[in-house]
Design a protein around this motif. Structure first.
Motif, PDB file in Angstrom:
ATOM      1  N   ASN A  88       0.822  -1.225   0.000  1.00 25.66           N
ATOM      2  CA  ASN A  88       0.000   0.000   0.000  1.00 25.66           C
ATOM      3  C   ASN A  88       0.853   1.271   0.000  1.00 25.66           C
ATOM      4  OD1 ASN A  88      -2.694  -1.335   0.336  1.00 25.66           O
ATOM      5  ND2 ASN A  88      -1.745  -2.027   2.250  1.00 25.66           N
ATOM      6  N   GLY A 142      -2.791 -10.724   0.193  1.00 28.71           N
ATOM      7  CA  GLY A 142      -4.170 -10.295   0.364  1.00 28.71           C
ATOM      8  C   GLY A 142      -4.480  -9.801   1.762  1.00 28.71           C
ATOM      9  N   HIS A 198      -6.183 -16.157  -7.081  1.00 24.05           N
ATOM     10  CA  HIS A 198      -7.113 -15.047  -6.876  1.00 24.05           C
ATOM     11  C   HIS A 198      -8.028 -15.321  -5.682  1.00 24.05           C
ATOM     12  CE1 HIS A 198     -11.072 -13.071  -7.592  1.00 24.05           C
ATOM     13  NE2 HIS A 198     -10.283 -12.024  -7.702  1.00 24.05           N
ATOM     14  N   VAL A 240      -8.280 -12.902  -2.377  1.00 22.52           N
ATOM     15  CA  VAL A 240      -9.525 -12.245  -1.979  1.00 22.52           C
ATOM     16  C   VAL A 240     -10.015 -12.740  -0.615  1.00 22.52           C
ATOM     17  CG1 VAL A 240     -11.961 -11.949  -2.590  1.00 22.52           C
ATOM     18  CG2 VAL A 240     -10.204 -11.735  -4.353  1.00 22.52           C
ATOM     19  N   ARG A 250      -4.767  -3.252   0.093  1.00 21.00           N
ATOM     20  CA  ARG A 250      -6.026  -2.515   0.062  1.00 21.00           C
ATOM     21  C   ARG A 250      -6.185  -1.741  -1.236  1.00 21.00           C
ATOM     22  NH1 ARG A 250      -6.445  -5.885   2.873  1.00 21.00           N
ATOM     23  NH2 ARG A 250      -6.885  -5.973   5.110  1.00 21.00           N
ATOM     24  N   GLY A 260      -7.856  -9.179   0.083  1.00 20.65           N
ATOM     25  CA  GLY A 260      -7.479  -8.382  -1.073  1.00 20.65           C
ATOM     26  C   GLY A 260      -8.676  -8.007  -1.932  1.00 20.65           C
ATOM     27  N   ASN A 261      -8.503  -6.971  -2.730  1.00 24.82           N
ATOM     28  CA  ASN A 261      -9.565  -6.459  -3.607  1.00 24.82           C
ATOM     29  C   ASN A 261      -9.099  -6.592  -5.047  1.00 24.82           C
ATOM     30  OD1 ASN A 261     -11.503  -5.023  -4.992  1.00 24.82           O
ATOM     31  ND2 ASN A 261     -11.031  -3.042  -4.066  1.00 24.82           N
ATOM     32  N   ALA A 262      -9.576  -7.619  -5.749  1.00 22.68           N
ATOM     33  CA  ALA A 262      -9.118  -7.867  -7.123  1.00 22.68           C
ATOM     34  C   ALA A 262     -10.255  -8.376  -7.995  1.00 22.68           C
ATOM     35  CB  ALA A 262      -7.962  -8.868  -7.141  1.00 22.68           C
ATOM     36  N   ASP A 263     -10.396  -7.779  -9.171  1.00 19.83           N
ATOM     37  CA  ASP A 263     -11.364  -8.204 -10.183  1.00 19.83           C
ATOM     38  C   ASP A 263     -10.634  -9.165 -11.126  1.00 19.83           C
ATOM     39  OD1 ASP A 263     -13.285  -8.492 -12.135  1.00 19.83           O
ATOM     40  OD2 ASP A 263     -13.165  -6.421 -12.855  1.00 19.83           O
ATOM     41  N   GLN A 304     -11.087   4.048 -11.369  1.00 15.14           N
ATOM     42  CA  GLN A 304     -10.136   4.586 -10.391  1.00 15.14           C
ATOM     43  C   GLN A 304      -9.920   6.099 -10.565  1.00 15.14           C
ATOM     44  OE1 GLN A 304      -9.831   2.230  -8.325  1.00 15.14           O
ATOM     45  NE2 GLN A 304     -10.571   0.768  -9.857  1.00 15.14           N
ATOM     46  N   PRO A 337      -7.159  -1.347  -5.024  1.00 18.78           N
ATOM     47  CA  PRO A 337      -7.994  -2.058  -6.005  1.00 18.78           C
ATOM     48  C   PRO A 337      -7.132  -2.607  -7.143  1.00 18.78           C
ATOM     49  CG  PRO A 337      -8.899   0.119  -5.504  1.00 18.78           C
ATOM     50  CD  PRO A 337      -7.535   0.078  -4.903  1.00 18.78           C
TER      51      PRO A 337
END
Length: 295
Positions: free
Chosen positions: A180, A219, A246, A250, A223, A254-257, A290, A225
């Protein structure tokens, strides 16, 4: 006429600066305002040996005075000759980000390129005894130094930073998201991982469960994205592994698409390099979310 002379003089000064710094003078992309510099960073390798090496940073800028958001672009691990290319550039991909208004900083990490490959801080051991932690520690040390360098440059906005990486560079990018860093507001992982071999064990990386454990660890603190892009026919990391990584990331917080795309060419691992028209819409959508709309 006067403007032409000024531009020519500026390019000559840049080439002279490259020669003085030890970086080979190559043709620079003037339309991308390309320039090159180096920084010294001290890291340890797999065996605990400490050494100071040069990180070559290739910089690209949009037109105008800024301030421009910063984008750090991380390369993967060369499968055979780590001395080629002498420095990483990815100019076609860079052009996409520059058009969106980013000042792009593309480091060539220690152990790659023209400054030598004898010292390799990203070696992680033989397939059955992989330890990826030293690789990540070394790359993260270099990456933090590159970020510090980028923030000091004129015409940039140090509070709006995106990190992007391909393959091992995507692995490093995810590790950076776990830190971060100040100003980092988004990160993109293209086919991130390590230990893959499309010839000896296609789709199955060495010690994939250890990579899963590391993604889980990332993860816990990440923080930022993220967007993760993989393909169904990645010959380094099959979907069974990338989806498990993944999920672990998550589940840990963690924040992951995660986007699993259809097969691309013979090896989807090359999507970032060869498939800009495929991934650009996904990346544009993520960047807009973003706060980076198209210019």
């Amino acid at each position: 006429m006067q403007m032409t002379m000024t531009i020519t003089r500026r390019l000559l000064w840049i080439c002279l600066a490259l020669l003085v710094s030890g970086v080979r003078a190559e043709e620079l992309r003037s339309e991308l305002h390309e320039s090159v510099s180096t920084i010294d960073v001290t890291v340890k390798d797999f065996y605990g040996t400490e050494q100071t090496g040069k990180v070559v940073i290739t910089q690209f800028l949009p037109d105008g005075d800024g301030p421009f958001p910063i984008l750090i672009l991380n390369h993967g691990r060369s499968p055979s000759d780590r001395g080629t290319p002498p420095r990483f550039r990815y100019t076609r991909q860079v052009a996409f980000f520059v058009k969106r208004g980013f000042a792009v900083f593309e480091p060539t990490r220690i152990g790659y390129g023209q400054f030598g490959t004898q010292f390799d801080p990203e070696y992680s051991g033989k397939c059955r005894q992989k330890d990826y932690a030293p690789m990540i520690d070394a790359a993260r040390t270099e990456e933090l130094a590159v970020l510090e360098y980028a923030r000091r440059q004129p015409h940039v906005d140090p509070h709006r930073i995106v990190i992007v990486g391909q393959s091992v560079g995507g692995f490093v990018t995810t590790a950076m998201a776990a830190e971060n860093p100040d100003g980092v507001v988004g990160a993109i992982n293209f086919a991130g991982g390590s230990g893959g071999d499309p010839v000896e064990h296609p789709g199955v990386p060495c010690q994939g469960e250890r990579l899963e454990a590391m993604y889980s660890q990332f993860g816990k603190t990440a923080r930022v994205p993220m967007l993760w892009i993989y393909t169904e026919n990645d010959q380094y990391f099959s979907p069974a592994y990338s989806s498990a990584w993944h999920d672990a990331f998550v589940r840990a917080g963690g924040n992951a698409d995660y986007r699993l795309l259809p097969p691309f060419e013979k090896n989807g691992h090359m999507l970032f390099a060869h498939g800009t028209d495929v991934w650009e819409p996904l990346v544009s959508e993520f960047l807009e979310r973003q706060g980076f709309p198209a210019r």
